[in-house]
Design an enzyme around this catalytic site. Structure first.
Site, PDB file in Angstrom:
ATOM      1  N   HIS A  27       0.828  -1.222   0.000  1.00 12.23           N
ATOM      2  CA  HIS A  27       0.000   0.000   0.000  1.00 12.23           C
ATOM      3  C   HIS A  27       0.858   1.267   0.000  1.00 12.23           C
ATOM      4  O   HIS A  27       0.346   2.368  -0.225  1.00 12.23           O
ATOM      5  CB  HIS A  27      -1.023  -0.012   1.144  1.00 12.23           C
ATOM      6  CG  HIS A  27      -0.507   0.420   2.455  1.00 12.23           C
ATOM      7  ND1 HIS A  27      -0.241  -0.474   3.447  1.00 12.23           N
ATOM      8  CD2 HIS A  27      -0.190   1.638   2.952  1.00 12.23           C
ATOM      9  CE1 HIS A  27       0.221   0.197   4.497  1.00 12.23           C
ATOM     10  NE2 HIS A  27       0.256   1.474   4.206  1.00 12.23           N
ATOM     11  N   ASP A  75      -0.363  -7.588   1.772  1.00 17.34           N
ATOM     12  CA  ASP A  75       0.189  -6.238   1.679  1.00 17.34           C
ATOM     13  C   ASP A  75       1.710  -6.239   1.724  1.00 17.34           C
ATOM     14  O   ASP A  75       2.334  -5.783   2.695  1.00 17.34           O
ATOM     15  CB  ASP A  75      -0.387  -5.366   2.807  1.00 17.34           C
ATOM     16  CG  ASP A  75      -0.004  -3.906   2.635  1.00 17.34           C
ATOM     17  OD1 ASP A  75      -0.078  -3.156   3.631  1.00 17.34           O
ATOM     18  OD2 ASP A  75       0.391  -3.514   1.514  1.00 17.34           O
ATOM     19  N   SER A 169       4.594   1.989   7.842  1.00 23.49           N
ATOM     20  CA  SER A 169       4.247   0.817   7.003  1.00 23.49           C
ATOM     21  C   SER A 169       5.483   0.296   6.282  1.00 23.49           C
ATOM     22  O   SER A 169       6.341   1.073   5.859  1.00 23.49           O
ATOM     23  CB  SER A 169       3.215   1.226   5.952  1.00 23.49           C
ATOM     24  OG  SER A 169       2.059   1.713   6.587  1.00 23.49           O
TER      25      SER A 169
END
Ligand code: E8B
Length: 218
Positions: A27, A75, A169
């Site tokens: 992402h 992800d 992330s």
């Protein structure tokens, strides 16, 4: 620890899993409109000159085929550097967990990143590191938490007070010196104990990771 950057700006974390390969989160490419990251290795400060800091160009970015913008599934993002990273005391490969077994709840693991520090949204210049206890999938899947969206390919840590946030992330969750999982944005809230931090577990994806690296190395 890697900083994935666009035009000199830190966007996401990542980490070196082989001399020419960095693992991060798919992402992270959501707001890059097709531009390719550059990868900063050997850094503690994002801005100050440091002896082992080096910015690498990326030859290829390979998101997991199952990743999408609607949920946190699969992800993962592999980045092949233009050349092998120069290893030293500040730049090392992190071993991956290859045994597909859940980390025991309450195990204290560590996560690091240059993500936003607190509700102020302040972005740090220096790398932050945090110790967080693993939360059982049953608790994390509770109706009042992530309500049965946490699959067996994901894991959680407690988000009471200290938590991951925007920009973290892609970084590794390290338990007993081994990379067990990769930070994902989850519900994109931070520091709310009702929304534990979510990670993509690595062990279920080692066949995909090995396959991409083998194909990429030609
Ligand atoms: C292109 C991407 C950088 C967009 C993005 O990720 N946004 C965003 C916004 C708010 C919180 C978070 C976030 C990250 C990591 C962990 C968590 C959960 N603690 C939240 C992530």
């Amino acid at each position: 620890m890697a900083s994935l950057q666009l035009d000199g700006q830190h966007i996401c974390g990542g980490f070196l899993i082989a001399k020419q390969w960095v693992l991060s989160a798919a992402h992270c490419t959501e707001e890059t409109d097709g531009k390719t990251f550059q990868v900063l290795l050997g850094a503690h400060s994002l801005t100050e000159p440091e002896p082992h800091k080096r910015l690498y160009r990326v030859r290829a970015q390979i998101p997991h085929p199952g990743s999408n913008i609607h949920n946190n599934k699969d992800d993962l993002l592999l980045l092949q550097l233009e050349e092998e990273a120069e290893l030293n005391a500040h730049v090392q490969v992190l071993p991956l967990q290859r045994e597909d077994r859940d980390v025991a709840p309450d195990t204290v693991c560590e996560v690091a990143g240059w993500g936003t520090i607190n509700h102020s949204g302040r972005r740090p210049d220096k790398l932050y590191q945090l110790e967080r206890p693993v939360l059982s999938r049953d608790v994390c899947n509770h109706r009042t938490r992530h309500d049965h969206t946490i699959t067996e390919k994901m894991m959680c840590t407690d988000s009471r007070r200290k938590d991951t946030c925007k920009g973290d992330s892609g970084g590794p969750l390290v338990c007993n010196g081994v990379a067990e999982a990769v930070v994902t944005a989850g519900s994109r809230v931070c520091g709310n104990y009702k929304k534990p931090a979510i990670y993509t577990r690595i062990a279920p994806y080692t066949a995909w990771i090995d396959g991409v690296m083998a194909a990429g190395d030609g």
